[in-house]
Scaffold this motif. Sequence first.
Motif, PDB file in Angstrom:
ATOM      1  N   MET A   1      29.328  30.538 -20.673  1.00 24.49           N
ATOM      2  CA  MET A   1      30.021  30.139 -21.700  1.00 24.49           C
ATOM      3  C   MET A   1      29.149  30.269 -23.087  1.00 24.49           C
ATOM      4  N   THR A   2      29.445  31.063 -23.694  1.00 27.48           N
ATOM      5  CA  THR A   2      28.812  30.951 -25.121  1.00 27.48           C
ATOM      6  C   THR A   2      29.106  29.945 -25.911  1.00 27.48           C
ATOM      7  N   GLY A   3      29.928  29.096 -25.461  1.00 27.78           N
ATOM      8  CA  GLY A   3      30.013  27.952 -26.229  1.00 27.78           C
ATOM      9  C   GLY A   3      31.237  27.841 -27.235  1.00 27.78           C
ATOM     10  N   LYS A   4      31.710  28.807 -27.435  1.00 25.87           N
ATOM     11  CA  LYS A   4      32.725  29.102 -28.492  1.00 25.87           C
ATOM     12  C   LYS A   4      34.052  28.158 -28.394  1.00 25.87           C
ATOM     13  N   PRO A  10      17.454  28.097 -15.183  1.00 22.99           N
ATOM     14  CA  PRO A  10      16.581  27.139 -15.938  1.00 22.99           C
ATOM     15  C   PRO A  10      17.297  26.787 -17.259  1.00 22.99           C
ATOM     16  N   ASN A  11      18.416  27.179 -17.545  1.00 21.48           N
ATOM     17  CA  ASN A  11      19.238  26.937 -18.478  1.00 21.48           C
ATOM     18  C   ASN A  11      20.184  25.530 -18.210  1.00 21.48           C
ATOM     19  N   ILE A  12      20.149  24.966 -16.810  1.00 20.61           N
ATOM     20  CA  ILE A  12      20.867  23.894 -16.529  1.00 20.61           C
ATOM     21  C   ILE A  12      20.110  22.666 -17.126  1.00 20.61           C
ATOM     22  N   PRO A  30      13.137  26.028 -24.560  1.00 18.73           N
ATOM     23  CA  PRO A  30      13.707  27.010 -25.290  1.00 18.73           C
ATOM     24  C   PRO A  30      15.011  26.960 -25.670  1.00 18.73           C
ATOM     25  N   TRP A  31      15.812  25.793 -25.098  1.00 23.11           N
ATOM     26  CA  TRP A  31      17.128  25.920 -25.464  1.00 23.11           C
ATOM     27  C   TRP A  31      17.461  24.748 -26.303  1.00 23.11           C
ATOM     28  N   VAL A  32      16.750  23.747 -26.486  1.00 22.65           N
ATOM     29  CA  VAL A  32      16.739  22.598 -27.317  1.00 22.65           C
ATOM     30  C   VAL A  32      16.073  22.907 -28.716  1.00 22.65           C
ATOM     31  N   ASP A  89      22.579  34.381 -30.244  1.00 21.18           N
ATOM     32  CA  ASP A  89      21.303  34.708 -29.842  1.00 21.18           C
ATOM     33  C   ASP A  89      20.731  33.878 -28.791  1.00 21.18           C
ATOM     34  N   ARG A  90      21.208  32.489 -28.848  1.00 18.94           N
ATOM     35  CA  ARG A  90      20.733  31.800 -27.706  1.00 18.94           C
ATOM     36  C   ARG A  90      21.396  32.036 -26.519  1.00 18.94           C
ATOM     37  N   CYS A  91      22.480  32.526 -26.405  1.00 14.56           N
ATOM     38  CA  CYS A  91      23.104  32.804 -25.244  1.00 14.56           C
ATOM     39  C   CYS A  91      22.572  34.032 -24.910  1.00 14.56           C
ATOM     40  N   MET A 141      19.589  35.019 -25.253  1.00 14.35           N
ATOM     41  CA  MET A 141      18.022  34.876 -24.629  1.00 14.35           C
ATOM     42  C   MET A 141      18.358  34.240 -23.106  1.00 14.35           C
ATOM     43  N   CYS A 142      19.408  33.473 -23.202  1.00 17.99           N
ATOM     44  CA  CYS A 142      19.662  32.734 -21.722  1.00 17.99           C
ATOM     45  C   CYS A 142      20.120  33.841 -20.795  1.00 17.99           C
ATOM     46  N   TYR A 143      21.087  34.713 -21.221  1.00 22.49           N
ATOM     47  CA  TYR A 143      21.451  35.605 -20.039  1.00 22.49           C
ATOM     48  C   TYR A 143      20.209  36.342 -19.650  1.00 22.49           C
ATOM     49  N   SER A 144      19.404  36.816 -20.878  1.00 26.90           N
ATOM     50  CA  SER A 144      18.407  37.725 -20.479  1.00 26.90           C
ATOM     51  C   SER A 144      17.317  37.142 -19.783  1.00 26.90           C
ATOM     52  N   TRP A 202      34.795  32.412 -19.896  1.00 21.18           N
ATOM     53  CA  TRP A 202      34.237  31.563 -20.978  1.00 21.18           C
ATOM     54  C   TRP A 202      32.868  32.244 -21.215  1.00 21.18           C
ATOM     55  N   GLN A 203      32.189  33.363 -20.556  1.00 27.09           N
ATOM     56  CA  GLN A 203      31.233  34.137 -20.770  1.00 27.09           C
ATOM     57  C   GLN A 203      31.459  35.436 -21.548  1.00 27.09           C
ATOM     58  N   ASP A 204      30.525  35.858 -22.075  1.00 26.25           N
ATOM     59  CA  ASP A 204      30.767  37.141 -22.902  1.00 26.25           C
ATOM     60  C   ASP A 204      30.399  38.327 -22.014  1.00 26.25           C
ATOM     61  N   TYR A 238      30.596  21.793 -18.304  1.00 25.68           N
ATOM     62  CA  TYR A 238      30.048  22.335 -19.459  1.00 25.68           C
ATOM     63  C   TYR A 238      29.205  23.514 -18.757  1.00 25.68           C
ATOM     64  N   CYS A 239      28.691  24.234 -19.861  1.00 28.00           N
ATOM     65  CA  CYS A 239      28.298  25.755 -19.488  1.00 28.00           C
ATOM     66  C   CYS A 239      26.649  25.362 -18.900  1.00 28.00           C
ATOM     67  N   GLY A 240      25.973  24.660 -19.314  1.00 28.98           N
ATOM     68  CA  GLY A 240      24.551  24.423 -18.534  1.00 28.98           C
ATOM     69  C   GLY A 240      23.448  23.588 -19.618  1.00 28.98           C
ATOM     70  N   CYS A 241      23.343  24.329 -20.784  1.00 33.40           N
ATOM     71  CA  CYS A 241      22.217  23.737 -21.707  1.00 33.40           C
ATOM     72  C   CYS A 241      22.680  22.536 -22.428  1.00 33.40           C
ATOM     73  N   LEU A 242      21.868  21.688 -22.900  1.00 32.36           N
ATOM     74  CA  LEU A 242      21.847  20.670 -23.558  1.00 32.36           C
ATOM     75  C   LEU A 242      23.042  20.847 -24.812  1.00 32.36           C
TER      76      LEU A 242
HETATM   77  S1  SF4 Z   1      23.804  27.581 -20.978  1.00 32.96           S
HETATM   78 FE1  SF4 Z   1      23.144  29.792 -21.737  1.00 32.96          FE
HETATM   79  S2  SF4 Z   1      25.100  30.757 -21.741  1.00 32.96           S
HETATM   80 FE2  SF4 Z   1      25.634  28.713 -21.656  1.00 32.96          FE
HETATM   81  S3  SF4 Z   1      25.999  27.969 -23.755  1.00 32.96           S
HETATM   82 FE3  SF4 Z   1      23.792  27.587 -23.308  1.00 32.96          FE
HETATM   83  S4  SF4 Z   1      22.893  29.300 -23.909  1.00 32.96           S
HETATM   84 FE4  SF4 Z   1      24.948  29.936 -23.804  1.00 32.96          FE
END
Ligand code: SF4
Length: 214
Positions: free
Chosen positions: A1-4, A58-60, A94-96, A104-106, A108-111, A138-140, A185-189
């Motif tokens: 989810m790129t959070g859009k 690790p993004n969760i 890295p997310w917070v 760009d955050r997404c 980094m997260c996908y990569s 919800w993902q790109d 929710y997608c995962g990151c804070l």
């Molecule tokens: S968990 Fe990853 S893909 Fe989902 S919104 Fe956060 S940065 Fe984007």
Amino acid sequence: MTGKGKPFTDETLLPDELADWPLEQPFLLHACCGPCMAAPARQFLEEGRSFVSLFYNPNIHPAVEHERRKEYFLKLATQLGLTALAESSSDEEPWVNWAGSREDRCRMCYSRRLDKSAARTAELGLRAFTTTLLISPWQDQELLLACGRQAGARHRVRFLYRDMRPLYRPGQQLAREAGLYRQRYCGCLPSIDDSRFSEQIKEELKALQAAEPR
Ligand code: SF4
């Protein structure tokens, strides 16, 4: 989810590369969670494919949520008799502290997740990998495809694209039947604030954290 907050386009980007992948060649399936793995894994089994599933996310965040999603990934893997690896822990920093754009955050997260998946693919002696992230409306998809291709090139393995989005609703139903927890929710804070359930999620996470043994 790129959070859009709204699904991406339904346009299919590319032909189904998994359809052309030889049935006798095993591959690695990166799983973002149990519910998203349910339908693709079932489909691959029905197609007679063999694959190793890898939970690396690790993004969760927070850690209790990471452990909860991992637990339900493992539960589904056991139900389906899959070979399953769970190799991540929650890593908030890295997310917070991300200073760039949300896109760009997404990226980094996908990569990060796909790079690890490609590396494990190579280490396991497999030649290709894909990800259940491709099931989510919800993902790109375009960004996933680019990140998957780059990760594959770095580790000399192939990223197999399949637009899995038609499996999204059947997958949610399978997850319900399998008794899996389905996150909102997608995962990151930062993505908690993007969810329309953010207040309920925060309350629920607070209760989960309070119930953790100290
Ligand atoms: S968990 Fe990853 S893909 Fe989902 S919104 Fe956060 S940065 Fe984007």
